[in-house]
Scaffold this motif. Sequence first.
Motif, PDB file in Angstrom:
ATOM      1  N   GLY A   1       0.834  -1.192   0.000  1.00 30.39           N
ATOM      2  CA  GLY A   1       0.000   0.000   0.000  1.00 30.39           C
ATOM      3  C   GLY A   1       0.868   1.240   0.000  1.00 30.39           C
ATOM      4  O   GLY A   1       2.104   1.158  -0.139  1.00 30.39           O
ATOM      5  N   PRO A   2       0.271   2.414   0.193  1.00 32.54           N
ATOM      6  CA  PRO A   2       1.060   3.656   0.176  1.00 32.54           C
ATOM      7  C   PRO A   2       2.217   3.654   1.170  1.00 32.54           C
ATOM      8  O   PRO A   2       3.307   4.140   0.872  1.00 32.54           O
ATOM      9  CB  PRO A   2       0.018   4.729   0.525  1.00 32.54           C
ATOM     10  CG  PRO A   2      -1.283   4.156   0.078  1.00 32.54           C
ATOM     11  CD  PRO A   2      -1.171   2.688   0.318  1.00 32.54           C
ATOM     12  N   GLU A   3       1.993   3.087   2.372  1.00 30.37           N
ATOM     13  CA  GLU A   3       3.060   3.082   3.381  1.00 30.37           C
ATOM     14  C   GLU A   3       4.252   2.249   2.916  1.00 30.37           C
ATOM     15  O   GLU A   3       5.414   2.638   3.104  1.00 30.37           O
ATOM     16  CB  GLU A   3       2.535   2.526   4.706  1.00 30.37           C
ATOM     17  CG  GLU A   3       1.568   3.458   5.416  1.00 30.37           C
ATOM     18  CD  GLU A   3       1.118   2.889   6.754  1.00 30.37           C
ATOM     19  OE1 GLU A   3       1.639   1.820   7.149  1.00 30.37           O
ATOM     20  OE2 GLU A   3       0.253   3.512   7.387  1.00 30.37           O
ATOM     21  N   GLU A   4       3.964   1.092   2.330  1.00 30.72           N
ATOM     22  CA  GLU A   4       5.045   0.221   1.864  1.00 30.72           C
ATOM     23  C   GLU A   4       5.815   0.868   0.713  1.00 30.72           C
ATOM     24  O   GLU A   4       7.031   0.731   0.606  1.00 30.72           O
ATOM     25  CB  GLU A   4       4.493  -1.136   1.437  1.00 30.72           C
ATOM     26  CG  GLU A   4       4.039  -2.042   2.568  1.00 30.72           C
ATOM     27  CD  GLU A   4       2.725  -1.611   3.205  1.00 30.72           C
ATOM     28  OE1 GLU A   4       2.427  -2.059   4.324  1.00 30.72           O
ATOM     29  OE2 GLU A   4       1.968  -0.828   2.557  1.00 30.72           O
ATOM     30  N   VAL A   5       5.094   1.554  -0.172  1.00 28.41           N
ATOM     31  CA  VAL A   5       5.761   2.241  -1.287  1.00 28.41           C
ATOM     32  C   VAL A   5       6.666   3.339  -0.750  1.00 28.41           C
ATOM     33  O   VAL A   5       7.826   3.487  -1.176  1.00 28.41           O
ATOM     34  CB  VAL A   5       4.723   2.825  -2.263  1.00 28.41           C
ATOM     35  CG1 VAL A   5       5.419   3.672  -3.332  1.00 28.41           C
ATOM     36  CG2 VAL A   5       3.922   1.713  -2.922  1.00 28.41           C
ATOM     37  N   GLU A   6       6.156   4.103   0.223  1.00 30.11           N
ATOM     38  CA  GLU A   6       6.952   5.199   0.773  1.00 30.11           C
ATOM     39  C   GLU A   6       8.163   4.652   1.528  1.00 30.11           C
ATOM     40  O   GLU A   6       9.250   5.236   1.491  1.00 30.11           O
ATOM     41  CB  GLU A   6       6.097   6.064   1.697  1.00 30.11           C
ATOM     42  CG  GLU A   6       6.785   7.355   2.086  1.00 30.11           C
ATOM     43  CD  GLU A   6       5.827   8.430   2.602  1.00 30.11           C
ATOM     44  OE1 GLU A   6       6.312   9.486   3.008  1.00 30.11           O
ATOM     45  OE2 GLU A   6       4.586   8.192   2.585  1.00 30.11           O
ATOM     46  N   GLU A   7       7.987   3.506   2.194  1.00 28.22           N
ATOM     47  CA  GLU A   7       9.115   2.882   2.893  1.00 28.22           C
ATOM     48  C   GLU A   7      10.193   2.453   1.903  1.00 28.22           C
ATOM     49  O   GLU A   7      11.383   2.565   2.180  1.00 28.22           O
ATOM     50  CB  GLU A   7       8.624   1.670   3.690  1.00 28.22           C
ATOM     51  CG  GLU A   7       9.713   0.994   4.509  1.00 28.22           C
ATOM     52  CD  GLU A   7       9.190  -0.194   5.301  1.00 28.22           C
ATOM     53  OE1 GLU A   7      10.025  -0.986   5.771  1.00 28.22           O
ATOM     54  OE2 GLU A   7       7.966  -0.349   5.429  1.00 28.22           O
ATOM     55  N   LYS A   8       9.776   1.985   0.719  1.00 27.80           N
ATOM     56  CA  LYS A   8      10.736   1.522  -0.287  1.00 27.80           C
ATOM     57  C   LYS A   8      11.427   2.685  -0.997  1.00 27.80           C
ATOM     58  O   LYS A   8      12.644   2.654  -1.225  1.00 27.80           O
ATOM     59  CB  LYS A   8      10.011   0.646  -1.309  1.00 27.80           C
ATOM     60  CG  LYS A   8      10.902   0.124  -2.437  1.00 27.80           C
ATOM     61  CD  LYS A   8      10.126  -0.770  -3.379  1.00 27.80           C
ATOM     62  CE  LYS A   8      10.991  -1.251  -4.543  1.00 27.80           C
ATOM     63  NZ  LYS A   8      12.076  -2.140  -4.125  1.00 27.80           N
ATOM     64  N   PHE A   9      10.656   3.725  -1.359  1.00 30.06           N
ATOM     65  CA  PHE A   9      11.204   4.785  -2.207  1.00 30.06           C
ATOM     66  C   PHE A   9      11.480   6.098  -1.462  1.00 30.06           C
ATOM     67  O   PHE A   9      12.128   6.984  -2.001  1.00 30.06           O
ATOM     68  CB  PHE A   9      10.244   5.081  -3.373  1.00 30.06           C
ATOM     69  CG  PHE A   9      10.265   4.040  -4.444  1.00 30.06           C
ATOM     70  CD1 PHE A   9      11.286   4.011  -5.380  1.00 30.06           C
ATOM     71  CD2 PHE A   9       9.278   3.078  -4.523  1.00 30.06           C
ATOM     72  CE1 PHE A   9      11.316   3.052  -6.375  1.00 30.06           C
ATOM     73  CE2 PHE A   9       9.293   2.113  -5.510  1.00 30.06           C
ATOM     74  CZ  PHE A   9      10.320   2.098  -6.444  1.00 30.06           C
ATOM     75  N   GLY A  10      10.948   6.228  -0.237  1.00 31.16           N
ATOM     76  CA  GLY A  10      11.150   7.471   0.490  1.00 31.16           C
ATOM     77  C   GLY A  10      10.259   8.598   0.024  1.00 31.16           C
ATOM     78  O   GLY A  10      10.409   9.743   0.462  1.00 31.16           O
ATOM     79  N   VAL A  11       9.327   8.314  -0.884  1.00 34.32           N
ATOM     80  CA  VAL A  11       8.389   9.313  -1.390  1.00 34.32           C
ATOM     81  C   VAL A  11       7.021   8.655  -1.533  1.00 34.32           C
ATOM     82  O   VAL A  11       6.894   7.435  -1.519  1.00 34.32           O
ATOM     83  CB  VAL A  11       8.830   9.879  -2.766  1.00 34.32           C
ATOM     84  CG1 VAL A  11      10.149  10.622  -2.654  1.00 34.32           C
ATOM     85  CG2 VAL A  11       8.916   8.774  -3.806  1.00 34.32           C
TER      86      VAL A  11
END
Length: 958
Positions: A171-181
């Motif tokens: 989800g959005p949290e996992e994407v942000e954790e991976k890419f920092g954005v």
Amino acid sequence: MADKKHLYLVDGSAYIFRAYHRLPPLTNPEGTPVGAVYGYTTMLWKLADDLDAADGPTHLAVILDKSSHSFRNEIYDQYKANRPDPPEDLVPQFPLIRDATRAFSLPCIEEPDVEADDVIASYARAAQAQGWDVTIVSSDKDLMQLVGEEAGPNGPAKIDMLDTMKSARIGPEEVEEKFGVTPDKVGDVLALMGDTADNIPGIYGVGPKTASKLIAEHGNLTAALDSAEDMKKSKLKERLLEHRADAELSRILVTLKEDCELPVPLEDMALKSIPPGPLTEFLQAHGFTSLLRRLDAGSGSPERSNDLNPAKAQKAGDEGTPEGNRQPLPDMPAVDRSAYECVQTRDALDAWIAKCMNARVVAVDTETSALDAMQADLVGISLAVGPNDACYIPLDHHNEGGGGSDMFAERPEQIAREDALEALKPMLASDAVLKIGQNIKYDLNVLARYGVDVSPIDDTMIISFALDAGRGEAGIGGGHGMDELSQRHLGHTPLSFKEICGTGKKQIPFGEVPLDRATEYAAEDADVTWRLHKHLKPRLPVEGGTKVYERVDRPLIPVVAMMERNGIKVDRARLAKLSEEFATEMGKLETLIHEEAGEEFTIGSPKQLGTILFEKLGYKGGRKGKSGQFSTDQAILEKLAGDGAEIATRVLEWRQLSKLKSTYTDALQAAINPDTGRVHTSYSLVGAQTGRLSSTDPNLQNIPIRTAIGRQIREAFVADDGNVLLAADYSQIELRLAAHMADVPSLKEAFEQGEDIHARTAKEMYGEVTRDTRAAAKTINFAILYGISRWGLAGRLGVDSDEAQEVINTYFDRFPGIQNYISETLIQVKERGYSETLFGRKTWFPRINSKNQTERQGSERAAINAPIQGTSADIIKRAMARMMPALEEAGLGPRNGKGVRMLLQVHDELVFELPEGDVEAASTVIEKVMAEAAEPAVKLSIPLGVDIGHGKSWGEAH
């Protein structure tokens, strides 16, 4: 909302390549390659199982790439230009994969001039606009741009992703954790960092962390690029300014097209029950009999209209269903995890012990804190006495909220570990109760450390190996792990450890898993093991597996477990000194290699080494692979060294030292158990297709024996004070077995008279025995038994292929029995599909009749040697199983931790530790047991020679 629609979009193209690389080659009855097709089908089936259990989608479609060309190639002609062509045997499988999708009655969508990602993006946005939730089944980073939530006509509509490899939602949290954005900025990060796989340039030298930081700080790509003007002078500033156009082009290339044509309306993706006819026809056509078995094992009509599980689809009629050698599944109810009991009181435990005593057969499994049986703490035990009749006994769980294991954490109610084990001991040791395990050797070692003996035993993993070594799933090489066996034979996918404990930083120890979830997971393992035993054990007498299982494999399990617990002492100081010496010698070699190269480079980099050898130094014989990189494998370097290239000789020496240092002298020091001070390897009884044991963590079976360096490493394996190590090695056992199995009088005579067999062969082949002819004869003796080709033998002997063929012809003239053995073995294997050892161990060769010459010849070579090498493995296993009882009978067994202990098995060799005063008596017993190990099951026409040596170290014992 209860009736909210949820669309699942499967990235089928990613599935194809995962399936291709996951499974070995396979051909269908018509000879067409179908390995990737089978893997894709099983992955799609598993997805269906998982989604069905999760009550997930209302609509589903599979999206595939139409071709390798898309509109992006018109924008940038180098897009994906460095991708190699698909493997030759994968190309004919693409249309069959489309057939597989349609066999599940699922939409299979592909559009020209765009990629699967674009079609997925377009459908995802269209569904989201109508208020549907969307899940993209993929882990592709490009698709992470779509993740998020938007307002729909009936409330928020979200897009997320499902990574089936990790069983993880993105989800959005996992994407942000991976890419920092946030997901909407992912395209900007990708544009800066580029993508070598797709040949998207990005900005050279800007990696994921730098790209994420720039976008997070400046908000978007344009602002990040504009910021370069105000940066202090640096490499980053130069690269941002110099390669701005590359980044802007890359942003276009990574942007997903969200307005593609939608050839299949969204409503047409609605899930319905799977008609059995097309799926049955497809599975039959390609010989996927194990999947047919799973389909046949399903219940009747689906329970709901959108039931995805193929095994729950209405059964096909009996007419035309190929049975082959399939065994019917016992009638069992579906797995019901809610039926399992969590045993938290002594009364409940006593009731279960009584139930096990009455059942006479119980599946046992342990849950621990680690994979190393010699250091893991026992967390719990599960038992099963029938389908869904299983329990979990927690012994060391912490607070149910998963809040940690500190001393103040609240502990759930459970029986004290010591009390529970004391109560279980009599049942686990009772001869009246058969204990079943899946890889029960691990459980034996864990429980033995708590003073608990378990016997008698059966092992579903070993039974599977005795039946299906090499065959796996309907001709596919598959393994013998519980999850694979469950899916293959029961049509059921058990809970995974990752589902229960999580992954990465979020992973928790099993002792912190809430008891309701721990019970589901642990009791299911015991339940599945019980079911597998009920299915597999009856096959042994029907399929001829009883002899090898009962006489060779089952008796060995506790013996190998004991050897693992014994371990072997290593001299840490000696290993450290060797590591230091290797490092020093490697440094010297590096200096010499760099001098010859005229520059410094990374010797361990094949790419850099290839450039030095074939471009800068101009050596001949360089060949590039599909990656465009020169090959620098051992054969290439040995050829260069033979042609006088000193740099190649030194690189070979450097590589050997590097491997020995990392694999042995460094790794063995790290492997010393802090509690025992010894190294405890782990043996796999199913690790080699022919039945040989394999060794891991650490691997003690590949230490070079014929080199001085290898001998130095063996000298670091030592005995305790007052003891010595004794090594007992079968002498040329495979050649002896070949003489017996091929019935070669001259070879049998040589062994009977104790002659040098290689000298006898040299005399037969060359008419005289010299150092050179004996060396050549030794090479020929072993090479022929491995089914070597004329070209392979030419390389070994250093002659041309015509001369090598003459050698083979001469060998067969002198020893016609060998040629007859090879011919008869191949005929039998081609007819039956498997080879067989003297003890009845079958090794399956599903590609022995392949139309692909490479596959077929590889199978033929393996089939020639398998009966010989497999019989050799069976014999030493029988010796191991008989060894300790014979030593005990002679008064030489362990006495208060002393006496003779068997420590290692390395192919044809057994290593013991014993008091120095027992060497002579023990040698007599050990030699007799090994020499007579085949009897009375098999009477050999040649003697089995055994060489014995001893010393303070393993090296001295040779």
